[in-house]
Design a protein around this motif. Sequence first.
Motif, mmCIF file in Angstrom:
data_model
loop_
_atom_site.group_PDB
_atom_site.id
_atom_site.type_symbol
_atom_site.label_atom_id
_atom_site.label_comp_id
_atom_site.label_asym_id
_atom_site.label_seq_id
_atom_site.Cartn_x
_atom_site.Cartn_y
_atom_site.Cartn_z
ATOM 1 N N GLY A 29 -13.378 -52.349 -20.315
ATOM 2 C CA GLY A 29 -14.612 -53.234 -19.931
ATOM 3 C C GLY A 29 -15.724 -52.315 -19.399
ATOM 4 N N SER A 30 -15.427 -51.066 -19.001
ATOM 5 C CA SER A 30 -16.436 -50.333 -18.032
ATOM 6 C C SER A 30 -17.042 -49.057 -19.105
ATOM 7 C CB SER A 30 -15.564 -49.643 -17.007
ATOM 8 O OG SER A 30 -14.731 -48.760 -17.253
ATOM 9 N N LEU A 31 -16.813 -48.891 -20.220
ATOM 10 C CA LEU A 31 -16.947 -47.769 -20.975
ATOM 11 C C LEU A 31 -18.481 -48.260 -21.577
ATOM 12 C CD1 LEU A 31 -16.476 -44.922 -22.515
ATOM 13 C CD2 LEU A 31 -15.464 -46.527 -24.543
ATOM 14 N N SER A 197 -22.479 -42.607 -12.102
ATOM 15 C CA SER A 197 -22.387 -43.284 -10.916
ATOM 16 C C SER A 197 -20.930 -43.270 -10.173
ATOM 17 C CB SER A 197 -23.113 -44.705 -10.724
ATOM 18 O OG SER A 197 -24.269 -44.739 -11.211
ATOM 19 N N TYR A 198 -20.122 -42.333 -10.742
ATOM 20 C CA TYR A 198 -18.872 -42.004 -10.193
ATOM 21 C C TYR A 198 -17.841 -43.214 -10.734
ATOM 22 C CZ TYR A 198 -20.702 -38.062 -7.523
ATOM 23 O OH TYR A 198 -21.152 -36.889 -7.559
ATOM 24 N N LYS A 199 -18.139 -43.942 -11.731
ATOM 25 C CA LYS A 199 -17.411 -44.998 -12.285
ATOM 26 C C LYS A 199 -16.076 -44.690 -12.832
ATOM 27 C CE LYS A 199 -19.345 -47.848 -14.902
ATOM 28 N NZ LYS A 199 -20.024 -48.381 -16.276
ATOM 29 N N ILE A 200 -15.114 -45.429 -12.407
ATOM 30 C CA ILE A 200 -13.627 -45.204 -12.540
ATOM 31 C C ILE A 200 -13.601 -45.980 -14.034
ATOM 32 C CG2 ILE A 200 -11.337 -45.635 -12.107
ATOM 33 C CD1 ILE A 200 -12.263 -45.537 -9.127
ATOM 34 N N ILE A 201 -12.926 -45.270 -15.066
ATOM 35 C CA ILE A 201 -12.833 -45.847 -16.417
ATOM 36 C C ILE A 201 -11.198 -45.549 -16.841
ATOM 37 C CG2 ILE A 201 -13.367 -45.652 -18.734
ATOM 38 C CD1 ILE A 201 -16.135 -44.530 -18.132
ATOM 39 N N GLY A 212 -13.920 -49.835 -13.774
ATOM 40 C CA GLY A 212 -15.341 -50.157 -13.293
ATOM 41 C C GLY A 212 -15.536 -49.955 -11.842
ATOM 42 N N ARG A 213 -14.679 -49.836 -11.140
ATOM 43 C CA ARG A 213 -14.959 -49.533 -9.634
ATOM 44 C C ARG A 213 -15.626 -48.100 -9.639
ATOM 45 N NH1 ARG A 213 -12.684 -51.347 -5.127
ATOM 46 N NH2 ARG A 213 -12.656 -49.427 -4.323
ATOM 47 N N ILE A 214 -16.201 -47.771 -8.343
ATOM 48 C CA ILE A 214 -16.783 -46.656 -7.960
ATOM 49 C C ILE A 214 -15.821 -45.892 -7.124
ATOM 50 C CG2 ILE A 214 -18.901 -45.692 -6.979
ATOM 51 C CD1 ILE A 214 -19.502 -47.163 -9.505
ATOM 52 N N LEU A 215 -15.836 -44.348 -7.325
ATOM 53 C CA LEU A 215 -15.010 -43.666 -6.445
ATOM 54 C C LEU A 215 -15.518 -43.656 -5.192
ATOM 55 C CD1 LEU A 215 -12.971 -41.156 -6.635
ATOM 56 C CD2 LEU A 215 -14.823 -39.799 -6.638
ATOM 57 N N ASP A 216 -14.781 -43.977 -4.117
ATOM 58 C CA ASP A 216 -14.950 -44.045 -2.692
ATOM 59 C C ASP A 216 -15.893 -42.797 -2.217
ATOM 60 O OD1 ASP A 216 -14.767 -44.104 0.287
ATOM 61 O OD2 ASP A 216 -13.723 -45.782 -0.361
ATOM 62 N N PRO A 217 -16.981 -43.396 -1.539
ATOM 63 C CA PRO A 217 -17.947 -42.256 -1.375
ATOM 64 C C PRO A 217 -17.494 -41.143 -0.169
ATOM 65 C CG PRO A 217 -18.731 -44.154 -0.545
ATOM 66 C CD PRO A 217 -17.640 -44.561 -1.339
ATOM 67 N N ILE A 218 -16.361 -41.503 0.411
ATOM 68 C CA ILE A 218 -15.823 -40.552 1.719
ATOM 69 C C ILE A 218 -15.532 -39.291 0.886
ATOM 70 C CG2 ILE A 218 -13.572 -41.396 1.582
ATOM 71 C CD1 ILE A 218 -13.884 -41.418 4.706
#
Length: 295
Positions: A29-31, A197-201, A212-218
């Motif tokens: 879904g995130s590609l 946007s550092y999206k996880i695929i 579709g999650r975003i890599l944690d900004p920390i």
Amino acid sequence: MPANRAAWRNVYFYDASTGAALGGVYQKGSLTETTLIWALNHVLLILEDYCTIKHRASGRLITLSSNPVVPGDYDIYSKGPIKVSDEAWIFRSISHSVSGPEDIFRDKVRARDGRCVISGVVNATAEWGSWAGYEAAHVFPLQHENLWIELDHGCRITNKDSAAQSSINSVQNGILMFRHLHTLFDQYLFSINPDDSYKIITFSPNNLGIDGRILDPICRDLNNPDSVSDEVLRWHFRQCVLANMRGAGEPIFETDFPAGSDMMATLRAEPYGKERFEMELASRFVDREGEASRV
């Protein structure tokens, strides 16, 4: 036998002029269409000019957009012949063990992240020194340090840490994640696209809840000199594209070897078996040397 990445694909690529199969991918879904255009033009195919990609069922040309790729067959059009790239794919060892210089790597990754940066789950027992279930993962595999040096990947590390014996063990080449996710990360079954946007695929069917999650900004705070390198993340994402989208795809290796199992027999039956066995032996030898030096 190793699992077949092509078995679960729901997107397929064909040479429009010959009908030849070129590859495919599993779309969770995130590609996006932008990422697919980049992958085909810059990683998977050798072309004389940029290709045009048409969804066969609808006749729609895909565009540089954030639209998700629709499952189905896609015909690839280009001036001149279309060839599948032979760029090297780098397989990884099955080992999760760490020792010696890697202790520093692990401790620095833990201190920076404090959580699984893929799922976002904070380690609630960190203050008591318990990190059960969490692992510091090398983005570029430690087992290929010679290749890291040969290709001058050390230049990707901007924070030269004198405490690290090799730049491959820099905290900038690591992220903290749950152990089961570490296994999937090493098998190139999911990755992070720093240019989206550092999206996880994810590249296989799963119920992990990370697609579709975003890599944690920390772990990627630009004000922190220890932030994970965008360049090593790009390298891993490119390897995922090669492993999952090119041709029939690369093998997914067995990683579960309980006591009494015949690892050698399993490796003999797998592609890259000899190389993986040698890498596993080498990593265990280094681990034992490290343990002996601390006694």
